[in-house]
Design an enzyme around this catalytic site. Sequence first.
Site, short mmCIF file in Angstrom:
data_model
loop_
_atom_site.label_atom_id
_atom_site.label_comp_id
_atom_site.label_asym_id
_atom_site.label_seq_id
_atom_site.Cartn_x
_atom_site.Cartn_y
_atom_site.Cartn_z
N GLY A 13 0.81 -1.22 0.00
CA GLY A 13 0.00 0.00 0.00
C GLY A 13 0.84 1.27 0.00
O GLY A 13 0.45 2.28 0.56
N CYS A 44 0.13 3.33 -10.43
CA CYS A 44 -0.69 3.86 -9.35
C CYS A 44 -2.00 4.33 -9.95
O CYS A 44 -2.01 4.90 -11.03
CB CYS A 44 -0.02 5.07 -8.69
SG CYS A 44 1.61 4.74 -8.07
N GLY A 49 12.28 -8.14 -12.51
CA GLY A 49 11.23 -9.16 -12.43
C GLY A 49 11.76 -10.57 -12.24
O GLY A 49 12.09 -11.24 -13.20
C1 LIG Z 1 7.26 -6.10 -0.96
C2 LIG Z 1 7.38 -5.35 -2.23
C3 LIG Z 1 7.23 -3.98 -2.25
C4 LIG Z 1 7.35 -3.26 -3.42
N1 LIG Z 1 7.20 -1.92 -3.42
C5 LIG Z 1 7.38 -1.19 -4.55
C6 LIG Z 1 7.31 0.21 -4.55
O1 LIG Z 1 7.11 0.84 -3.52
N2 LIG Z 1 7.46 0.88 -5.73
C7 LIG Z 1 7.70 0.22 -6.89
O2 LIG Z 1 7.85 0.86 -7.94
N3 LIG Z 1 7.79 -1.13 -6.93
C8 LIG Z 1 7.64 -1.85 -5.79
N4 LIG Z 1 7.74 -3.21 -5.82
C9 LIG Z 1 8.00 -3.89 -7.09
C10 LIG Z 1 9.47 -4.23 -7.27
O3 LIG Z 1 10.26 -3.09 -7.31
C11 LIG Z 1 9.67 -5.04 -8.57
O4 LIG Z 1 9.28 -4.24 -9.67
C12 LIG Z 1 8.85 -6.30 -8.60
O5 LIG Z 1 8.82 -6.90 -7.32
C13 LIG Z 1 9.38 -7.32 -9.60
O6 LIG Z 1 10.69 -7.67 -9.34
P1 LIG Z 1 11.11 -8.94 -8.44
O7 LIG Z 1 10.33 -10.12 -8.96
O8 LIG Z 1 12.58 -9.07 -8.64
O9 LIG Z 1 10.74 -8.62 -7.04
C14 LIG Z 1 7.62 -3.94 -4.63
C15 LIG Z 1 7.80 -5.32 -4.61
C16 LIG Z 1 7.69 -6.03 -3.44
C17 LIG Z 1 7.86 -7.52 -3.47
#
Ligand SMILES: Cc1cc2nc3c(=O)[nH]c(=O)nc-3n(C[C@H](O)[C@H](O)[C@H](O)COP(=O)(O)O)c2cc1C
Lengths: 327, 327, 267, 267
Positions: free
Chosen positions: B95, B153, B266
């Site tokens: 959130g 968003c 990702g």
């Molecule tokens: C717990 C959590 C919080 C995240 N918070 C944000 C955020 O505040 N802003 C954002 O742009 N992406 C946020 N993401 C997305 C990550 O930056 C990333 O784009 C996404 O998790 C995919 O990459 P990954 O599979 O390596 O985690 C969040 C991801 C996770 C798991």
Amino acid sequence: MNSPGMTSARTKPAPLNKKDTRETPDLSVEIAGYRFKNPIWTASGTCGYGEELDTVFDLNRLGAIVTKSITRQPRPGHPPPRCSEESGGMLNAIGLANVGVDNYIAEKLSFLDGYRIGVIVNVAGFSFQEYIEVCSMLADCPRADMIELNISCPNISSGGIEFGDNAKEVERVVSAVKKVFPRPIIPKLSPNVTDIAEIARGAEAGGADAISLINTLIGMTVNIETRRPTLSNNRGGLSGPAIKPIALSMVNRVYESVRVPVIGIGGAMNCRDVIEFMLCGASAVQLGTALFLQPDLPVIVERELKKYLKKQKLDTVTELIGKLEKY
Amino acid sequence: MNSPGMTSARTKPAPLNKKDTRETPDLSVEIAGYRFKNPIWTASGTCGYGEELDTVFDLNRLGAIVTKSITRQPRPGHPPPRCSEESGGMLNAIGLANVGVDNYIAEKLSFLDGYRIGVIVNVAGFSFQEYIEVCSMLADCPRADMIELNISCPNISSGGIEFGDNAKEVERVVSAVKKVFPRPIIPKLSPNVTDIAEIARGAEAGGADAISLINTLIGMTVNIETRRPTLSNNRGGLSGPAIKPIALSMVNRVYESVRVPVIGIGGAMNCRDVIEFMLCGASAVQLGTALFLQPDLPVIVERELKKYLKKQKLDTVTELIGKLEKY
Amino acid sequence: MKPIISHEVFLTSRRDLKNDHLLLGFGPFPGAASIKPGQFVHIGFRNPLAFYRRAFSIAGVNTVKREIEIILKVIGRGSYQLSQLRAGEGVNFLGPLGNPFVLPGKRQTALMVAGGVGYPPLLFLAMHMIERGYDPKNIVFFYGGRSSEDIVDRARIRKLGVRFLPATQNGSFGERGMITALLKRFLSTPGTAGSGENVIFACGPEGLLEAVDRIAAEFETPGQLALEAPMPCGFGICLGCVVPLKSGGFARVCKEGPVFDTGTLAL
Amino acid sequence: MKPIISHEVFLTSRRDLKNDHLLLGFGPFPGAASIKPGQFVHIGFRNPLAFYRRAFSIAGVNTVKREIEIILKVIGRGSYQLSQLRAGEGVNFLGPLGNPFVLPGKRQTALMVAGGVGYPPLLFLAMHMIERGYDPKNIVFFYGGRSSEDIVDRARIRKLGVRFLPATQNGSFGERGMITALLKRFLSTPGTAGSGENVIFACGPEGLLEAVDRIAAEFETPGQLALEAPMPCGFGICLGCVVPLKSGGFARVCKEGPVFDTGTLAL
Ligand SMILES: Cc1cc2nc3c(=O)[nH]c(=O)nc-3n(C[C@H](O)[C@H](O)[C@H](O)COP(=O)(O)O)c2cc1C
Ligand SMILES: Cc1cc2nc3c(=O)[nH]c(=O)nc-3n(C[C@H](O)[C@H](O)[C@H](O)COP(=O)(O)OP(=O)(O)OC[C@H]3O[C@@H](n4cnc5c(N)ncnc54)[C@H](O)[C@@H]3O)c2cc1C
Ligand SMILES: Cc1cc2nc3c(=O)[nH]c(=O)nc-3n(C[C@H](O)[C@H](O)[C@H](O)COP(=O)(O)OP(=O)(O)OC[C@H]3O[C@@H](n4cnc5c(N)ncnc54)[C@H](O)[C@@H]3O)c2cc1C
Ligand SMILES: Cc1cc2nc3c(=O)[nH]c(=O)nc-3n(C[C@H](O)[C@H](O)[C@H](O)COP(=O)(O)O)c2cc1C
Ligand code: FES
Ligand code: FES
């Protein structure tokens, strides 16, 4: 309706006065005026035309089988490698390999004749004309209880954009095939879209009797030694437990956006997953990639689903459909 | 450009005559006129503001840190449960919990002052105005080397449709923040769209200096005992290895569709994955969810990346970028 | 900030307690000596069956051998995988993590309230206090479960010389009823509390913690609750493990907790 | 269609061959008696480390104990997980799958060409033939690898009394060079082939199979190739394991194969 194992409800639902003689808990579900003995189906492309799976368990245990996508002409499919193993799933680019509708009707559909299960023929096409031709050929095959319309195919005449990407196109193709096929049509939605609810409403506007989702998500991986994609088609479709949360979310969105029944597909690997799909709004759930890992899964899910219903003191599986309690 | 650890190339790229004194293989990459010591970054929301991660390994080992999304006002975030564990990944609906831009500038950004790494501040907003306000406040903070724009968003003023869902909106918001922030802007794309290339072109048209992708995929799961979603927000974002094939495919699509550098995100869990992203076209790769499982992963990837380059007889990591040999 | 140690450790000992409970020892862990009761380790596997790491309270330390003990109940994938480890096999420990219990005054009575598999950090706390010269008689160990089966490790608790007050819901061991009812009765009975004031330390299921929180308020007794929550990261970066605060907003269980004062959480 | 047996079996025996090769026995498998060389089982785990099942050629059967043997080399996740199994632990066998080798005539000479970990089905074929009264002298076992290390299980091969012709690329065991070069020389040397005609049976890496296919054509010798391919399902439903046919189109390795006649595949 003369398909064995199902009760037509075109005129009105079969009288349910034999309720007391039904098994408790009752697993049967009604979809598009048909009654299926249970909500456990197999997904197109993951159960062939049924022959191989029948050597593992008696197909009669299924609610329905959805056969491999067929097209007007036979297709050999893409060269290998066609599949690649991923974390929590797999990519495939089989390339709609199939025997073509003529052979399908002559050889494959007849195999299912003796079975008391729903037979849902998945149809793919690269033009409106192809969908219409294949569906009208199936109109005269009573064993083809319903058609599932695979709209995750590039529309050659509109520059290769997938039919399923655009609500108007979906409406058009669904309403076209509705005119040539007298029984239910179930468009199968692609998840690779911005707004799945809009597409679903397009399908409904076109006259869809039910909607199934999701097909695979577009994905790619790379062999870092050879620097080549792991699939000869470069890209493929991601399936398996990896996509389950995406599928559940979309099933729930569509359930809340249309009035026709929803069939859930995507990463269901066990009975818990099937229940999740039903709570999210699915009237039936297709097992796909899971069959590769555990081919007798439908039989196991059937048994466990009954146990769950008993434990939850529910008489019928339909009491699960859409019963998610959202925050 | 006065940010430590980076060479500005606003005027022209720093003379590379010291090449011979550089380490071989050279891991540095140039993005939007800046040189980063390596392509290993951490993803927004998965590394906080850097403090906690710095207790596990020296942050100076990173190419850049992308800090947690900040908004105009502090946000407590959603009530628990905020995360749920899935096959090959997790769902989150934090959130956008954050300290707000004022506290961020006053307390968090300064923590990164001493580090010779790129600092990329991720900014979120619920209206054009919010993006512009936050970005213009950051304009005067030299330690904010670049802004990553989280456009996944809901735009409150346009009925909650996400900014990132529409190429025109993306172009508009990017060009608006470009006017108030003098350094590079990196829009971060949402994967929940029909045509990621179209969105990327919108971002480029708006003046994006680079594009990062992907954010999480929308998903949902259900606790079948309580019949409730596993997240208080009902839906959440799927991350982790489950989404890697989707991310790679989109990174490659975008790489082929725009001229600005692409940052891959990702499901990268190890050095092999980082290499996959670079072969698909990424100039740098953000480690996200992987940090939860292995917080010192960046250091390990750095070491293994060097080994791989040596084995492949490559002098610089840039020779990997986009070098996928498609079928 | 204190450094978080990410460390390969190896299974050094294993004891089957009853009812699917296991006591596992791991070492060498350089920081063992400075570990305090209430802290936990976040355990990662080379080939994990589950996605997240799994958090376990530290149940004891051997500062000479530099070993850490945990006690687990086999429930799902993570605990199953731990139970399958062979002597000498390695796992990754991230830790010690979290804030420990604040020790009571030496003349206070520590009322430890354990529910089911919440007993390990309290057992460690009791051992730790006794080692530091606390009088075992000033420790009352409430330990509740559904049935006799759930009350494991009795011998070790008894050996400490603490007052052991078990309760089971079906009455098959100790008092019949909820352990929190027993706590309440204890606090209501004049004289039982010993000479000093009481301080409550509780760890167990949510219901237990809620009840203890209420009881602490009712009897104006200070208390500390050790919470559990699913933990994606375990060291504060994901914001995924939060618990709502009475004062508004949220606290991270892994970072601001897992030990919280009674009266501070909106349970 | 013959029923596919999905069956829980348990590890009954384990022998370490050298160079990370293992011989594992599993049982009870009701259909063991009817299994033929060239067939395979598709192995599933309760908590798999990899996503797909893993296919393994049947390397031997014990029809009395109703056990199946496989030989594997530890390479990645699937083979690693098998190597970690403990006696009595279960896995799921799907099989027997695929079409077996067609046995040669009793007076023909069977030229078995094994590359690396492709030798298990050929070893089984040789044992099977000898049990059925074939003269071991009519079996020539070509077995190639990079170095001496790769040529495992030599004692069992020798004990069969077959002609054993190993070759290694670095010459550290047997002839120096590719095993297919040895095969070619064998076929080119008049007299060496024995009294009858030759039939080739080959299993090994892609390059080996390609070379054998060419050699079989060149010497107008019939042959059978046992293929491998990544197998999502293993029993014909996914169409994922195909190999292109000379006649156009594709064949499923798991269903139309894994044994194919030389000259039929577009390798
Ligand atoms: C717990 C959590 C919080 C995240 N918070 C944000 C955020 O505040 N802003 C954002 O742009 N992406 C946020 N993401 C997305 C990550 O930056 C990333 O784009 C996404 O998790 C995919 O990459 P990954 O599979 O390596 O985690 C969040 C991801 C996770 C798991
Ligand atoms: C600080 C802390 C200390 C702990 N100490 C101990 C201990 O000493 N002994 C012990 O046996 N267990 C302890 N646990 C619980 C332990 O981490 C595991 O949750 C438990 O072993 C079950 O995991 P599993 O993988 O076997 O079961 P599964 O059912 O496969 O996994 C548990 C799943 O439920 C989620 N979950 C739901 N509620 C909780 C919760 N309250 N805590 C953690 N995860 C939850 C997890 O995220 C995970 O997805 C502790 C947890 C925390 C957070
Ligand atoms: C019919 C058949 C018989 C086999 N018989 C044996 C045997 O007797 N002994 C033995 O050691 N191995 C045998 N294999 C290979 C075995 O199935 C595994 O591929 C091997 O053990 C490596 O798997 P891994 O999980 O350890 O390695 P990993 O590298 O983790 O996994 C192998 C990965 O590569 C893919 N892959 C790429 N090429 C192949 C290929 N040629 N075959 C299978 N998968 C491939 C798989 O799909 C999988 O994703 C056989 C394979 C087949 C298809
Ligand atoms: C190997 C394979 C082949 C498939 N072929 C088809 C097909 O021909 N037509 C179709 O509509 N869907 C096809 N699918 C998609 C599945 O029917 C299903 O929608 C998808 O795999 C998601 O479900 P799952 O995760 O349970 O497999 C195929 C999937 C796989 C894995
Ligand atoms: S578990 Fe990540 S912040 Fe607590
Ligand atoms: S592995 Fe599925 S068809 Fe062969």
